[in-house]
Design a protein around this motif. Sequence first.
Motif, short mmCIF file in Angstrom:
data_model
loop_
_atom_site.label_atom_id
_atom_site.label_comp_id
_atom_site.label_asym_id
_atom_site.label_seq_id
_atom_site.Cartn_x
_atom_site.Cartn_y
_atom_site.Cartn_z
N HIS A 662 0.83 -1.21 0.00
CA HIS A 662 0.00 0.00 0.00
C HIS A 662 0.86 1.26 0.00
O HIS A 662 1.96 1.26 0.58
CB HIS A 662 -0.91 0.06 1.24
CG HIS A 662 -2.14 -0.78 1.15
ND1 HIS A 662 -2.15 -2.11 1.50
CD2 HIS A 662 -3.41 -0.48 0.74
CE1 HIS A 662 -3.37 -2.60 1.33
NE2 HIS A 662 -4.15 -1.63 0.88
N ARG A 663 0.32 2.28 -0.61
CA ARG A 663 0.84 3.65 -0.43
C ARG A 663 -0.30 4.51 0.08
O ARG A 663 -1.37 4.56 -0.53
CB ARG A 663 1.35 4.23 -1.75
CG ARG A 663 1.98 5.62 -1.56
CD ARG A 663 2.23 6.33 -2.87
NE ARG A 663 0.98 6.68 -3.55
CZ ARG A 663 0.92 7.08 -4.81
NH1 ARG A 663 2.01 7.17 -5.54
NH2 ARG A 663 -0.25 7.39 -5.36
N ALA A 664 -0.07 5.15 1.21
CA ALA A 664 -1.07 6.03 1.80
C ALA A 664 -0.66 7.48 1.61
O ALA A 664 0.52 7.83 1.75
CB ALA A 664 -1.24 5.73 3.29
N VAL A 665 -1.64 8.30 1.30
CA VAL A 665 -1.45 9.75 1.25
C VAL A 665 -2.42 10.36 2.24
O VAL A 665 -3.63 10.13 2.16
CB VAL A 665 -1.71 10.30 -0.16
CG1 VAL A 665 -1.50 11.81 -0.19
CG2 VAL A 665 -0.80 9.63 -1.19
N VAL A 666 -1.89 11.09 3.21
CA VAL A 666 -2.73 11.67 4.25
C VAL A 666 -2.48 13.17 4.34
O VAL A 666 -1.45 13.68 3.89
CB VAL A 666 -2.44 11.04 5.64
CG1 VAL A 666 -2.59 9.52 5.59
CG2 VAL A 666 -1.06 11.43 6.15
N GLU A 667 -3.45 13.86 4.92
CA GLU A 667 -3.29 15.26 5.27
C GLU A 667 -3.64 15.41 6.74
O GLU A 667 -4.68 14.91 7.19
CB GLU A 667 -4.12 16.16 4.36
CG GLU A 667 -3.48 16.23 2.98
CD GLU A 667 -4.35 16.83 1.91
OE1 GLU A 667 -5.56 17.02 2.16
OE2 GLU A 667 -3.85 17.09 0.80
N VAL A 668 -2.76 16.05 7.48
CA VAL A 668 -2.87 16.11 8.93
C VAL A 668 -2.90 17.57 9.38
O VAL A 668 -2.04 18.36 8.98
CB VAL A 668 -1.67 15.41 9.61
CG1 VAL A 668 -1.84 15.43 11.12
CG2 VAL A 668 -1.52 13.99 9.09
N ASP A 669 -3.90 17.92 10.16
CA ASP A 669 -3.91 19.21 10.84
C ASP A 669 -3.08 19.04 12.10
O ASP A 669 -3.54 18.45 13.09
CB ASP A 669 -5.35 19.63 11.16
CG ASP A 669 -5.43 21.04 11.74
OD1 ASP A 669 -4.56 21.39 12.57
OD2 ASP A 669 -6.35 21.77 11.37
N THR A 670 -1.87 19.52 12.09
CA THR A 670 -0.93 19.27 13.18
C THR A 670 -1.30 20.04 14.44
O THR A 670 -0.80 19.71 15.53
CB THR A 670 0.49 19.63 12.76
OG1 THR A 670 0.53 20.99 12.31
CG2 THR A 670 0.96 18.73 11.63
N GLU A 671 -2.15 21.06 14.33
CA GLU A 671 -2.56 21.81 15.52
C GLU A 671 -3.73 21.13 16.24
O GLU A 671 -3.79 21.13 17.46
CB GLU A 671 -2.96 23.23 15.11
CG GLU A 671 -1.79 24.04 14.54
CD GLU A 671 -2.24 25.42 14.06
OE1 GLU A 671 -3.44 25.73 14.20
OE2 GLU A 671 -1.39 26.15 13.54
N LEU A 672 -4.64 20.54 15.45
CA LEU A 672 -5.82 19.91 16.04
C LEU A 672 -5.69 18.40 16.15
O LEU A 672 -6.51 17.75 16.80
CB LEU A 672 -7.05 20.26 15.21
CG LEU A 672 -7.40 21.75 15.11
CD1 LEU A 672 -8.59 21.95 14.18
CD2 LEU A 672 -7.71 22.33 16.48
N GLY A 673 -4.69 17.82 15.49
CA GLY A 673 -4.49 16.38 15.54
C GLY A 673 -5.47 15.60 14.70
O GLY A 673 -5.73 14.42 14.96
#
Length: 799
Positions: A662-673
């Motif tokens: 698998h290859r996962a692509v994620v987007e993370v709001d690092t302030e809100l987790g």
Amino acid sequence: MTHNTRVASVPAGTPAKVTQTTKGGIGESTLRPDGTLKVTGEFAYSSDMWHEDMLWGQILRSTVAHAEIVSIDTSEALAQAGVYAVLTYDDLPTEVKNYGLEIQDTPVLANGVVRHHGEPVALVAADHPETARRAAAKIKVEYKELPVVTDEASATAPDAPLLHPGRDDHHAGHVPHPNIVHRQPIIRGDADEAARRADVIVSGEYTFGMQDQAFLGPESGLAVPAEDGGVDLYVATQWLHSDLRQIAPVLGLPEEKVRMTLSGVGGAFGGREDLSMQIHACLLALRTGKPVKIVYNRFESFFGHVHRHPAKLWYEHGATKDGKITHMKCRIVLDGGAYASASPAVVGNASSLAVGPYVIDDVDIEAIALYTNNPPCGAMRGFGAVQACFAYEAQMDKLAKALDMDPVELRRLNAMEQGTLMPTGQPVDSPAPVAELLRRVKARPLPPERQWETTEGADVRALPGGLSNTTHGEGVVRGVGYAVGIKNVGFSEGFDDYSTAKVRMEVVAGVPVATVHTAMAEVGQGGVTVHAQIARTELGVTQVTIHPADTQVGSAGSTSASRQTYVTGGAVKNSCELVREKVLEIGRRKFGTYHPAWATAELLLEGGKVVTDGGEVLADLADVLEGEAVEIEAEWRHRPTEAFDLRTGQGNGHVQYSFAAHRAVVEVDTELGLVKVIELACAQDVGKALNPLSVIGQIQGGTTQGLGVAVMEEIIVDPKTAKVRNPSFTDYLIPTILDTPTIPVDVLELADDHAPYGLRGIGEAPTLSSTPAVLAAIRNATGLELNRTPVRPEHLTGT
């Protein structure tokens, strides 16, 4: 005239050439016979069953996790109008009062002690479900609570309560403590010596949470007492004959008087491999003389089936500066909960697959499963390999970082291939395209970047937080991660893994028709579709009827371990081949004098006709079978396996291996987790796609389940009381369509010459690598180590 034959056992052979002239055969994406009914809501699930004069069963469950039962008072419940029976342990009809898949340690009803929160204590049968529930609530149980065992330290302490004192099963002789269900070491080479050659050594401690199968159809069934003193049970299960083997002794009935029929199954994923309400419904039906239906609500379902083993895993890897792995050490501790269930086999899988799909000559592995007072754990999709994959893939990323290497290239450099020896000493004797799978997922174009600085008008569903609209793109970082895994197919370690298929061929209204009868549990995987495709391919007919699954035919084994297409599909193929030979014998007898090809040519059944391998038509099947029918029931087995040595772990323990990346692509709001998985691409080798559309669906479904345990799914158990805190879909979250990303799938078809049609079992492999790929992508986005599942917001923000 019917030619009826039963063949005792036919071993696996080499795959036959697939000829395809009959519509709807192997390799086509034929429609599922149950698909439209399920989509429209017309499909009859087990919870929809009804019988005239039916009673309703209810189970009273323990409110504590570990306690002596001081007393049980059922008088108020029995006095309630509409109640027909109340049963406790003392009312069980025989001396056999326990059951279990491998070790018979699970009581039908609690006997003087309860060992986990929600354990069955008493049964009620009443004329209305609400009456049954109210009566159960009136049963008074006095408990004397005992210390709880919740982890390895409390389970193996010198003064630890023995949860199963006096155990004398065959697993107990090699375990260092009675609260250890099973232990399996795997030793190959000299890991300590190899470590001295390493330029880099990395280690990590990993925690895998308890996952629920979360099938949508709760446990349910209907037991109907019969005039011969037996019982007919209609139930949603994964393994009819295993249920039968456990039910009959408790009821004091011969197996032939416990007749089981599969009813509509609303998902399974391992959670229906153990018994739930089967014995309870039968006991109440036999006691009252009336049909008894039991349907769990969602709260009961969380207590009524096993879960995925939570795990602690300690790993060490070493490598030379050019990236070759020198050695691996690991220790895996699986929490089996109060009863053994499938824990011994899960330990075998976790240990034998603990290295992953890599060439590592020197390994030192130990895996154990514990008895605790936590909820019982057993089979779930991936079966021990999921937990190991999470840890070894995190280690690969950690090792790549220490070596300053691309994580995919490190994996490809050490990837196993056909001929590689597993740490058990077993050779991988079919294609193992690990490097190619990784190459394919990496080469796939990435999804387009989003421009977070211009979010006006953006679809909030695409943002971390989704429809809750908690972010507008501030502090959102993209990450990409990779993972690959190895999963065994079929039952292992010497288990007599076989299936049975009865196939009948006859002419109905002038049309040749094949009927396929197996005991395979159709739980949504599409087996009934594939069985019809096999029959069309092998018998050259268009009309195929699938007989309902029941115990009037021999066992098909469990719908688990990615085995049904391989083993029951193999059994259907084998029985069809035997039927074909009988049909050709009839044809030779009837028409052999008219054409020499009947005796000299290789004959096939295609398109409703008997044809030569050169395509010459000799006869219509309807003419060959006119007035005659052929029926054959035969068992089929794959290659034998053997148990792993209990000291070294050596042995040819597995039938087949499957691989997915698998290859996962994620987007993370690092302030809100908050995490949004944008894409979760998969490449998997399936050997042969018997039904390509179903193959894609299985891979996407398994991938989504892996996503769930990566970022949201976990049963929370109080470490002080061993009580479950979140037994509902209010607090136990599973991915919805809004959480599920695009899942592009790249299917390879590299045939395994030992398997029917060259196929590989596919259902479990995508569940392995999807979880660590998502975690790797989140690490890539945040720079955090993240050594546990699921990842929660507080793990990303430090709050």
